[in-house]
Design an enzyme around this catalytic site. Structure first.
Site, short mmCIF file in Angstrom:
data_model
loop_
_atom_site.label_atom_id
_atom_site.label_comp_id
_atom_site.label_asym_id
_atom_site.label_seq_id
_atom_site.Cartn_x
_atom_site.Cartn_y
_atom_site.Cartn_z
N GLY A 16 -14.15 5.37 2.25
CA GLY A 16 -13.47 4.36 3.06
C GLY A 16 -12.20 4.93 3.64
N GLY A 18 -8.56 3.45 5.79
CA GLY A 18 -7.90 2.25 6.30
C GLY A 18 -6.63 2.62 7.00
N GLY A 21 -4.49 5.29 4.51
CA GLY A 21 -4.97 6.57 4.02
C GLY A 21 -6.48 6.62 3.96
CB VAL A 23 -10.65 5.30 -0.38
CG1 VAL A 23 -11.19 5.14 -1.80
CG2 VAL A 23 -9.37 4.47 -0.24
CE LYS A 38 -4.65 2.92 -0.08
NZ LYS A 38 -4.50 1.48 -0.23
CG ASP A 131 -4.19 -6.68 3.30
OD1 ASP A 131 -4.64 -7.47 4.16
OD2 ASP A 131 -4.23 -5.45 3.43
#
Ligand code: ATP
Ligand code: MG
Length: 303
Positions: A16, A18, A21, A23, A38, A131
């Site tokens: 992933g 975002g 940063g 992951v 991360k 979030d």
């Protein structure tokens, strides 16, 4: 990919990325297990700030010990990056479960119960996540929900929290004033995500005619309350529809005041459903708006 960082973690694949940063899935060569890392670039002028931000994220995560919140193992830095080492969730982002179809209520309640428990554990230590959105919730292959990404989290008492959130999931009071957020912002975001999950993204888009979160914002900021799931004809019990509506109140003073209050109402629903008589007579919505499509729902006998 064969990079090894800190002589210990072999990066296997990116799972992933975002705003802040990337992951990775990685192998811890010392403890011989898989982990998630991360990693955020931290070099030059912004290095100190990035380091502080990641430290705060890892510290807040470490304060919450709960089976539905991802576990943090460590935070490590090099001259060019900072890495949070955490439990790897083998599964998928929550969004994947409803981006094509609504999640049936009986299935959703199982996830929701875990999500409420996760948020309650976060709030219990005085932290607001800020979030909550379906990309920051992972679901393991076994169906265990894990809340992730404490990048914006902060103390409910802090008055210097960075502005932010994910457009579309931010509570109206955050969008309007950018003022000091309370626990209610997480309750709202969880309610909004639940609304989307029970409608399914295709129906949700039809509702306000746009695929873009910035267009949802207009809808969130309007004075009109959200139409309830029952009013929209979603095959959801009236009791649960009321819970979601209570979380989605645009005025924070009218919203659920605490996540524990949501849990109490949820537990009352779950208790009723476990009794065969009441489960069979659970009230369902009358056939609703012709605009929306709930045909992929299982037959009523299943609920
Ligand atoms: N512990 C984990 N195990 C497996 N996958 C994870 C884990 N943590 C995060 N991910 C995946 O990586 C993605 C990005 O992680 P995260 O949200 O923490 O990063 P971010 O840079 O803060 O993202 P954004 O700014 O988009 O919210 C997540 O959406 C998720 O798909
Ligand atoms: Mg994220």
């Amino acid at each position: 990919m064969s990079e090894t960082i800190h002589d210990r973690f072999k990066l296997l694949k990116k799972c992933g990325s975002g705003g802040t940063g990337e992951v990775y899935q990685a192998r811890d060569l010392r403890l011989k297990r898989l982990v998630a890392i991360k990693r955020v670039r931290a070099a030059g002028a912004g290095r100190h700030e990035t380091l502080q931000r990641l430290l705060q994220e890892a510290e807040n995560l470490a304060r919450v010990e709960h089976p539905n919140v991802v576990t943090v193992h460590d935070i490590l830095e090099t001259d060019t990056s900072v890495s949070i080492i955490m439990e790897l969730v083998k599964g998928k982002p929550f969004l994947k479960l409803f981006h094509r179809r609504p999640i049936p209520e009986s299935e959703y309640l199982v996830y929701f119960h875990q999500l409420v428990a996760a948020v309650e554990a976060v709030h219990a230590v005085g932290i607001i996540h800020r979030d909550i959105n379906p990309r920051n919730v992972m679901v393991s292959r076994e169906g265990v929900v894990k809340l992730t990404d404490f990048g914006l989290s902060g103390s409910v008492h802090a008055d210097d929290l960075r502005a932010g959130g994910t457009l579309g999931y931010m509570a109206p009071e955050v969008l309007r004033t950018g003022g000091r957020p309370g626990f209610g912002v997480d309750i709202y975001s969880l309610g909004f995500m639940s609304y989307q999950a029970l409608l399914g993204i295709p129906n949700f888009r039809k509702l306000h005619g746009s695929t873009k979160p910035r267009d949802w914002v207009r809808w969130v900021l309007s004075r009109e309350p959200f139409q309830s799931l029952v009013e929209l004809g979603a095959p959801v019990s009236r009791a649960f529809s009321r819970v979601v509506t209570g979380m989605l109140q645009k005025d924070p003073a009218s919203r659920y005041r605490s996540i524990s209050a949501v849990r109490k109402d949820l537990e009352a629903i779950l208790e009723k459903r476990s009794s065969p008589q009441t489960a069979a007579s659970a009230q369902r919505a009358p056939a609703g708006s012709s605009l929306l499509n709930f045909e992929e729902q299982p037959p009523p006998a299943e609920r």
